[in-house]
Design a protein around this motif. Sequence first.
Motif, mmCIF file in Angstrom:
data_model
loop_
_atom_site.group_PDB
_atom_site.id
_atom_site.type_symbol
_atom_site.label_atom_id
_atom_site.label_comp_id
_atom_site.label_asym_id
_atom_site.label_seq_id
_atom_site.Cartn_x
_atom_site.Cartn_y
_atom_site.Cartn_z
ATOM 1 N N LEU A 148 0.820 -1.212 0.000
ATOM 2 C CA LEU A 148 0.000 0.000 0.000
ATOM 3 C C LEU A 148 0.855 1.263 0.000
ATOM 4 O O LEU A 148 1.951 1.295 0.566
ATOM 5 N N ARG A 149 0.314 2.299 -0.651
ATOM 6 C CA ARG A 149 1.077 3.527 -0.852
ATOM 7 C C ARG A 149 0.553 4.706 -0.053
ATOM 8 O O ARG A 149 1.188 5.772 -0.048
ATOM 9 N N THR A 150 -0.595 4.577 0.564
ATOM 10 C CA THR A 150 -1.097 5.662 1.395
ATOM 11 C C THR A 150 -0.107 5.922 2.520
ATOM 12 O O THR A 150 0.360 4.989 3.190
ATOM 13 N N THR A 151 0.217 7.184 2.742
ATOM 14 C CA THR A 151 1.250 7.534 3.718
ATOM 15 C C THR A 151 0.676 8.369 4.850
ATOM 16 O O THR A 151 -0.299 9.109 4.676
ATOM 17 N N ALA A 152 1.297 8.231 6.000
ATOM 18 C CA ALA A 152 1.004 9.073 7.169
ATOM 19 C C ALA A 152 2.334 9.606 7.671
ATOM 20 O O ALA A 152 3.208 8.837 8.071
ATOM 21 N N LYS A 153 2.480 10.920 7.614
ATOM 22 C CA LYS A 153 3.737 11.547 8.017
ATOM 23 C C LYS A 153 3.496 12.511 9.165
ATOM 24 O O LYS A 153 2.466 13.179 9.236
ATOM 25 N N ARG A 154 4.460 12.568 10.048
ATOM 26 C CA ARG A 154 4.390 13.466 11.192
ATOM 27 C C ARG A 154 4.575 14.922 10.753
ATOM 28 O O ARG A 154 5.402 15.235 9.905
ATOM 29 N N ALA A 157 2.939 17.488 16.206
ATOM 30 C CA ALA A 157 2.196 16.443 16.918
ATOM 31 C C ALA A 157 1.145 15.782 16.041
ATOM 32 O O ALA A 157 0.575 14.756 16.424
ATOM 33 N N ASP A 158 0.896 16.346 14.860
ATOM 34 C CA ASP A 158 -0.167 15.847 13.992
ATOM 35 C C ASP A 158 0.358 14.806 13.006
ATOM 36 O O ASP A 158 1.559 14.607 12.842
ATOM 37 N N TRP A 159 -0.610 14.167 12.340
ATOM 38 C CA TRP A 159 -0.330 13.275 11.221
ATOM 39 C C TRP A 159 -0.931 13.876 9.957
ATOM 40 O O TRP A 159 -2.029 14.439 9.984
ATOM 41 N N ILE A 160 -0.235 13.728 8.833
ATOM 42 C CA ILE A 160 -0.745 14.155 7.534
ATOM 43 C C ILE A 160 -0.864 12.919 6.652
ATOM 44 O O ILE A 160 0.129 12.239 6.375
ATOM 45 N N LEU A 161 -2.087 12.632 6.204
ATOM 46 C CA LEU A 161 -2.350 11.444 5.395
ATOM 47 C C LEU A 161 -2.574 11.828 3.939
ATOM 48 O O LEU A 161 -3.303 12.788 3.644
ATOM 49 N N ASN A 162 -1.955 11.055 3.048
ATOM 50 C CA ASN A 162 -2.144 11.218 1.609
ATOM 51 C C ASN A 162 -2.258 9.845 0.962
ATOM 52 O O ASN A 162 -1.495 8.931 1.297
ATOM 53 N N ALA A 177 -13.856 6.696 8.998
ATOM 54 C CA ALA A 177 -13.159 5.696 8.197
ATOM 55 C C ALA A 177 -11.947 5.193 8.959
ATOM 56 O O ALA A 177 -11.184 5.997 9.514
ATOM 57 N N VAL A 178 -11.791 3.880 9.016
ATOM 58 C CA VAL A 178 -10.551 3.296 9.521
ATOM 59 C C VAL A 178 -9.625 3.182 8.316
ATOM 60 O O VAL A 178 -9.885 2.412 7.396
ATOM 61 N N VAL A 179 -8.554 3.971 8.315
ATOM 62 C CA VAL A 179 -7.651 4.051 7.169
ATOM 63 C C VAL A 179 -6.289 3.504 7.572
ATOM 64 O O VAL A 179 -5.718 3.915 8.590
ATOM 65 N N TRP A 180 -5.779 2.595 6.749
ATOM 66 C CA TRP A 180 -4.472 2.003 6.987
ATOM 67 C C TRP A 180 -3.455 2.674 6.071
ATOM 68 O O TRP A 180 -3.679 2.813 4.869
ATOM 69 N N ALA A 181 -2.354 3.110 6.676
ATOM 70 C CA ALA A 181 -1.350 3.881 5.944
ATOM 71 C C ALA A 181 0.046 3.477 6.401
ATOM 72 O O ALA A 181 0.229 2.920 7.498
ATOM 73 N N ARG A 182 1.015 3.795 5.554
ATOM 74 C CA ARG A 182 2.415 3.524 5.890
ATOM 75 C C ARG A 182 2.970 4.706 6.670
ATOM 76 O O ARG A 182 3.019 5.829 6.168
ATOM 77 N N ALA A 183 3.382 4.447 7.895
ATOM 78 C CA ALA A 183 3.911 5.486 8.787
ATOM 79 C C ALA A 183 5.258 5.019 9.331
ATOM 80 O O ALA A 183 5.322 4.018 10.043
ATOM 81 N N ASP A 184 6.321 5.733 8.961
ATOM 82 C CA ASP A 184 7.669 5.359 9.416
ATOM 83 C C ASP A 184 7.976 3.894 9.088
ATOM 84 O O ASP A 184 8.477 3.144 9.932
ATOM 85 N N GLU A 185 7.615 3.488 7.851
ATOM 86 C CA GLU A 185 7.869 2.123 7.357
ATOM 87 C C GLU A 185 7.050 1.054 8.058
ATOM 88 O O GLU A 185 7.266 -0.132 7.850
ATOM 89 N N ARG A 186 6.113 1.470 8.884
ATOM 90 C CA ARG A 186 5.193 0.524 9.513
ATOM 91 C C ARG A 186 3.784 0.850 9.061
ATOM 92 O O ARG A 186 3.463 2.008 8.791
ATOM 93 N N ILE A 187 2.941 -0.148 8.993
ATOM 94 C CA ILE A 187 1.543 0.089 8.654
ATOM 95 C C ILE A 187 0.778 0.353 9.941
ATOM 96 O O ILE A 187 0.824 -0.438 10.885
#
Length: 389
Positions: A148-154, A157-162, A177-187
């Motif tokens: 998966l390519r959806t990302t969550a970046k810090r 203190a917030d997260w930015i999802l794309n 929505a429960v959204v699964w994203a790649r954050a710091d190389e972890r899902i």
Amino acid sequence: MTTRSPIRPWDLLSLDDEIGDEDKDIRDTVRRFCDDRVRPHVATWFEQARLPIRDLARELGVLGMHLHGYGCAGTSATAYGLACHELEAADSGIRSLVSVQGSLAMFAVHRFGSEDHKRQWLPELATGRAIGCFGLTEPDHGSDPAGLRTTAKRDGADWILNGSKMWITNGSAADVAVVWARADERIRGFLVPTGTKGFSAPEITRKMSLRASVTSQLVLEDVRLPADAVLPEAEGLSGPLSCLNEARYGIVFGAPGAARECLETAIDYAIERPVFGRSLAGFQLTQAKLADMAVELGKAMLLALRLGRLKDAGRISPHQISVGKLNNVRESIAIARECRTVLAANGITLDYPVIRHAGNLESVLTYEGTSEIHQLTVGQALTGIGAFK
């Protein structure tokens, strides 16, 4: 020569003997709801590609029924399976609504959410006052969620999802929505209120399957979430995959519900249909078809009930759920197609439920894991060798 009263497919193996009284009461309550509230309208909903999702969600009373606490009923897993069976006998889209709400969105919150998440969302979702969806599948990543390519970046203190998600049941109607994203190389999993700036859920149209269901794309464009939006107990693919196993379990029971409805329709039709001066049901070829389908339906339900017992005992394994999903959907779609032949030309109209179920099961065959994925899961269990890549 005297004739015996016909035995209904469910009674061929006396399946009620395998079910406790409380579970039967729940099943029968759901069946009555479907008779009163769904069956009179579902062909029109299917034809018009619409679903009164919020009204149904508030009326169903089975959302997250197998979860405990926070307004959830805490029934047995078998009772939940039987409810799915009755819902899918009415229409796969109705069972999908319940599966996504309870076994994906609510289960994710219940299993991986914080105490605040549970208190905020579970009572609302359990009563249908709020609608949930589950965003894992992406346009280019279905069977391989690890890509998966959806990302969550810090950002402080917030997260930015794309990113974007595809084929999301309930998506356009959802409040969260429960959204699964790649954050710091972890899902990681995130709870995204659908009113958040940058979130949109365009509905997918022109479907020829699951038309009485809301199916959507999720689009996340710089969606800003607070730090506490993350599901704290979920890291890696085990989180979303455990949710998928919950939904797959419901399908093990649900798909044979669609098959049962088709078979009962075919039997009734064959008995009443005159051809060559006699009942269609009196021909050997017709009886051979009906007998083979009833045998497969009975086997599918015995498998479902066995898995229900294992789940209630806390002993079920993912590969066992894959056995159930693989077999029961495969046999159910075969039954639906064969029933269509019994009804001949009448089988393609929405005056009968058969073609609707056959079309819906085409989606059930591939979602929550394609047949090939489940074959590989069972194969890995048998050999100890993963053959997914």
